[in-house]
Scaffold this motif. Structure first.
Motif, PDB file in Angstrom:
ATOM      1  N   ASN A   1      -9.365  75.294  17.445  1.00 52.42           N
ATOM      2  CA  ASN A   1      -8.543  74.291  18.128  1.00 52.42           C
ATOM      3  C   ASN A   1      -7.387  73.832  17.234  1.00 52.42           C
ATOM      4  OD1 ASN A   1      -8.935  71.343  17.145  1.00 52.42           O
ATOM      5  ND2 ASN A   1     -10.987  72.245  17.011  1.00 52.42           N
ATOM      6  N   PRO A   2      -6.241  73.580  17.870  1.00 51.62           N
ATOM      7  CA  PRO A   2      -5.028  73.265  17.104  1.00 51.62           C
ATOM      8  C   PRO A   2      -5.093  71.944  16.352  1.00 51.62           C
ATOM      9  CG  PRO A   2      -4.559  73.381  19.478  1.00 51.62           C
ATOM     10  CD  PRO A   2      -6.005  73.706  19.301  1.00 51.62           C
ATOM     11  N   GLY A   3      -6.023  71.058  16.747  1.00 49.75           N
ATOM     12  CA  GLY A   3      -6.166  69.819  15.971  1.00 49.75           C
ATOM     13  C   GLY A   3      -6.680  70.118  14.573  1.00 49.75           C
ATOM     14  N   ASP A   4      -7.605  71.072  14.479  1.00 41.42           N
ATOM     15  CA  ASP A   4      -8.161  71.444  13.169  1.00 41.42           C
ATOM     16  C   ASP A   4      -7.230  72.376  12.406  1.00 41.42           C
ATOM     17  OD1 ASP A   4     -10.372  70.055  13.909  1.00 41.42           O
ATOM     18  OD2 ASP A   4     -11.782  71.735  13.849  1.00 41.42           O
ATOM     19  N   GLN A   5      -6.579  73.259  13.144  1.00 44.67           N
ATOM     20  CA  GLN A   5      -5.756  74.295  12.502  1.00 44.67           C
ATOM     21  C   GLN A   5      -4.382  74.349  13.174  1.00 44.67           C
ATOM     22  OE1 GLN A   5      -6.324  76.176   9.901  1.00 44.67           O
ATOM     23  NE2 GLN A   5      -8.445  75.643   9.524  1.00 44.67           N
ATOM     24  N   PRO A   6      -3.532  73.344  12.917  1.00 37.42           N
ATOM     25  CA  PRO A   6      -2.219  73.352  13.560  1.00 37.42           C
ATOM     26  C   PRO A   6      -1.433  74.608  13.176  1.00 37.42           C
ATOM     27  CG  PRO A   6      -2.589  71.301  12.312  1.00 37.42           C
ATOM     28  CD  PRO A   6      -3.726  72.230  11.973  1.00 37.42           C
ATOM     29  N   GLY A   7      -0.876  75.261  14.185  1.00 35.47           N
ATOM     30  CA  GLY A   7      -0.056  76.437  13.900  1.00 35.47           C
ATOM     31  C   GLY A   7      -0.827  77.740  13.818  1.00 35.47           C
TER      32      GLY A   7
ATOM     33  N   ASN B   1     -11.022  80.534   1.095  1.00 30.72           N
ATOM     34  CA  ASN B   1     -11.334  79.234   1.692  1.00 30.72           C
ATOM     35  C   ASN B   1     -10.071  78.623   2.265  1.00 30.72           C
ATOM     36  OD1 ASN B   1      -9.902  77.906  -0.391  1.00 30.72           O
ATOM     37  ND2 ASN B   1     -11.619  78.334  -1.723  1.00 30.72           N
ATOM     38  N   TYR B   2     -10.217  77.433   2.811  1.00 26.84           N
ATOM     39  CA  TYR B   2      -9.064  76.785   3.424  1.00 26.84           C
ATOM     40  C   TYR B   2      -8.302  75.888   2.447  1.00 26.84           C
ATOM     41  CZ  TYR B   2     -11.032  77.872   8.032  1.00 26.84           C
ATOM     42  OH  TYR B   2     -11.494  78.486   9.141  1.00 26.84           O
ATOM     43  N   THR B   3      -8.812  75.745   1.252  1.00 29.73           N
ATOM     44  CA  THR B   3      -8.221  74.736   0.367  1.00 29.73           C
ATOM     45  C   THR B   3      -6.866  75.230  -0.144  1.00 29.73           C
ATOM     46  OG1 THR B   3      -9.552  75.658  -1.395  1.00 29.73           O
ATOM     47  CG2 THR B   3     -10.385  73.649  -0.349  1.00 29.73           C
ATOM     48  N   GLY B   4      -5.867  74.926   0.634  1.00 28.65           N
ATOM     49  CA  GLY B   4      -4.518  75.287   0.226  1.00 28.65           C
ATOM     50  C   GLY B   4      -4.136  76.700   0.611  1.00 28.65           C
ATOM     51  N   GLY B   5      -5.105  77.491   1.073  1.00 31.16           N
ATOM     52  CA  GLY B   5      -4.799  78.879   1.414  1.00 31.16           C
ATOM     53  C   GLY B   5      -4.486  79.014   2.891  1.00 31.16           C
ATOM     54  N   THR B   6      -3.981  80.173   3.269  1.00 27.83           N
ATOM     55  CA  THR B   6      -3.707  80.422   4.674  1.00 27.83           C
ATOM     56  C   THR B   6      -4.907  81.148   5.278  1.00 27.83           C
ATOM     57  OG1 THR B   6      -2.230  81.535   6.209  1.00 27.83           O
ATOM     58  CG2 THR B   6      -2.480  82.559   4.062  1.00 27.83           C
ATOM     59  N   PRO B   7      -5.312  80.784   6.492  1.00 30.25           N
ATOM     60  CA  PRO B   7      -6.507  81.431   7.063  1.00 30.25           C
ATOM     61  C   PRO B   7      -6.193  82.803   7.655  1.00 30.25           C
ATOM     62  CG  PRO B   7      -5.703  79.724   8.529  1.00 30.25           C
ATOM     63  CD  PRO B   7      -4.781  79.723   7.349  1.00 30.25           C
ATOM     64  N   GLY B   8      -5.966  83.754   6.803  1.00 30.56           N
ATOM     65  CA  GLY B   8      -5.788  85.130   7.232  1.00 30.56           C
ATOM     66  C   GLY B   8      -4.363  85.498   7.566  1.00 30.56           C
ATOM     67  N   TYR B   9      -4.173  86.804   7.781  1.00 32.16           N
ATOM     68  CA  TYR B   9      -2.834  87.332   8.064  1.00 32.16           C
ATOM     69  C   TYR B   9      -2.835  88.228   9.293  1.00 32.16           C
ATOM     70  CZ  TYR B   9      -1.532  85.661   3.471  1.00 32.16           C
ATOM     71  OH  TYR B   9      -1.272  84.853   2.411  1.00 32.16           O
TER      72      TYR B   9
ATOM     73  N   GLY C   1      -4.371  83.819  11.112  1.00 32.39           N
ATOM     74  CA  GLY C   1      -3.338  83.193  10.290  1.00 32.39           C
ATOM     75  C   GLY C   1      -2.428  82.297  11.108  1.00 32.39           C
ATOM     76  N   TYR C   2      -1.517  81.645  10.400  1.00 27.09           N
ATOM     77  CA  TYR C   2      -0.568  80.717  11.024  1.00 27.09           C
ATOM     78  C   TYR C   2       0.699  81.460  11.408  1.00 27.09           C
ATOM     79  CZ  TYR C   2      -3.310  77.080   8.609  1.00 27.09           C
ATOM     80  OH  TYR C   2      -4.295  76.266   8.136  1.00 27.09           O
ATOM     81  N   THR C   3       0.991  81.512  12.679  1.00 24.58           N
ATOM     82  CA  THR C   3       2.270  82.069  13.113  1.00 24.58           C
ATOM     83  C   THR C   3       2.469  81.774  14.594  1.00 24.58           C
ATOM     84  OG1 THR C   3       3.606  84.057  13.395  1.00 24.58           O
ATOM     85  CG2 THR C   3       1.237  84.358  13.569  1.00 24.58           C
ATOM     86  N   LYS C   4       3.697  81.563  14.971  1.00 25.88           N
ATOM     87  CA  LYS C   4       4.040  81.480  16.402  1.00 25.88           C
ATOM     88  C   LYS C   4       5.162  82.494  16.670  1.00 25.88           C
ATOM     89  CE  LYS C   4       0.938  78.468  17.374  1.00 25.88           C
ATOM     90  NZ  LYS C   4      -0.282  78.888  18.062  1.00 25.88           N
ATOM     91  N   ASP C   5       5.268  83.485  15.810  1.00 29.04           N
ATOM     92  CA  ASP C   5       6.280  84.527  15.960  1.00 29.04           C
ATOM     93  C   ASP C   5       6.053  85.269  17.287  1.00 29.04           C
ATOM     94  OD1 ASP C   5       8.062  86.367  13.725  1.00 29.04           O
ATOM     95  OD2 ASP C   5       7.408  87.359  15.583  1.00 29.04           O
ATOM     96  N   PRO C   6       7.105  85.611  18.013  1.00 30.72           N
ATOM     97  CA  PRO C   6       6.929  86.337  19.279  1.00 30.72           C
ATOM     98  C   PRO C   6       6.204  87.677  19.095  1.00 30.72           C
ATOM     99  CG  PRO C   6       9.252  85.707  18.935  1.00 30.72           C
ATOM    100  CD  PRO C   6       8.504  85.257  17.730  1.00 30.72           C
TER     101      PRO C   6
END
Ligand SMILES: O=C(O)C(=O)[C@@H](O)CO
Ligand SMILES: [Mg+2]
Length: 252
Positions: A140-146, A65-73, A107-112
């Motif tokens: 959308n980035p408003g819901d899931q920044p990064g 879930n999203y509660t404190g976890g990262t949404p995937g890798y 998941g969250y990343t902006k790595d090149p």
């Protein structure tokens, strides 16, 4: 008219998990989707599907879930081990639940190196389970920044590079409208890649009956374009009881 499914992570959320299946079936849905079924043994979910004659359209790969976890890798460089572990876990659930589609989160990343990483990981998953169809979905980035997968043009680039018949686009009117300002145009540009459609109004993610998106026109377009997949209701009902929010099903 499209075939409608209910996302029972958002719809019928006023009920305990196992009761949502009965409620969805009573409301006339023949299929459901579940974002994260991992908190409950697969056997219980399987029984609830079977006893209501429901098909499972889609579930997400872990984490739960999203509660404190990262949404995937999926796109996270260095997260390949965790990604493979999560995909194998979801495939074990899929053995009994048989979801038509498995949504792989970036998941969250902006790595090149994120895009190349996501492409490689998706190819690995697609080749590991060729009978399973996988999806990717811009959020959308408003819901899931990064969050890496935040744009439909980017999704198209990733899908082209992945180049596997069992990986496709999950098109969601709510995210498409918020990200690009015109959900109908996003469908025109990318609908041919879609293996799954989710509907919700923008900007508030309420029932598909208000706001700038013309849902009856969208449903006609889906039919005219020969879209044969499910159209899943994924919104937060504004009514206390979900069934009171379903008028859009009959007016469309
Ligand atoms: O948030 C959405 O939109 C989804 O469809 C989910 O699958 C993301 O977890
Ligand atoms: Mg969605």
């Amino acid at each position: 008219m499209p075939r409608f499914a209910a996302n029972i992570s958002l719809l019928f959320a006023e009920l305990p998990y196992l009761d949502r299946f009965d409620a969805a079936a009573r409301a006339g849905f023949a299929a459901v989707e579940i974002l994260f079924p991992y908190d409950v043994p697969a056997k219980q979910t399987h029984r609830a599907l079977l006893s209501n004659g429901l098909e499972l359209v889609l579930m997400n790969a872990p984490p739960p879930n999203y509660t404190g976890g990262t949404p995937g890798y999926g796109a996270v460089p260095g997260g390949e081990g965790r990604f493979e572990h999560d995909i194998r876990r979801s495939l074990r659930y899929a053995e009994s639940l048989k979801p038509g589609l498995l949504h792989v989160m970036s998941g969250y990343t902006k790595d090149p190196a994120a895009k190349a990483t996501f492409v490689r990981n998706l190819q690995w998953a697609a080749d590991l389970a060729p009978a399973q169809t996988f999806t990717i979905e811009p959020l959308n980035p408003g819901d899931q920044p990064g969050y890496f997968m935040d744009d439909y043009d980017l999704a198209a680039e990733v899908l082209d590079a992945v180049d596997r018949p069992n990986v496709g686009l999950q098109y969601d009117t709510y995210h498409a409208q918020v990200i690009h300002g015109d959900a109908a145009q996003v469908w025109k540009d990318h609908g041919a890649r879609a293996v799954h459609v989710q509907i919700g109004a923008a900007p508030g993610r309420s029932e598909p009956a208000e706001g700038p998106i013309d849902f009856p026109a969208l449903f006609r377009t889906l039919d005219a374009d020969g879209y044969a997949g499910w159209v899943s209701a994924e919104y937060n009902p504004t009514t206390r009881r979900t069934e009171d929010s379903l008028h859009w099903m009959s007016v469309s």
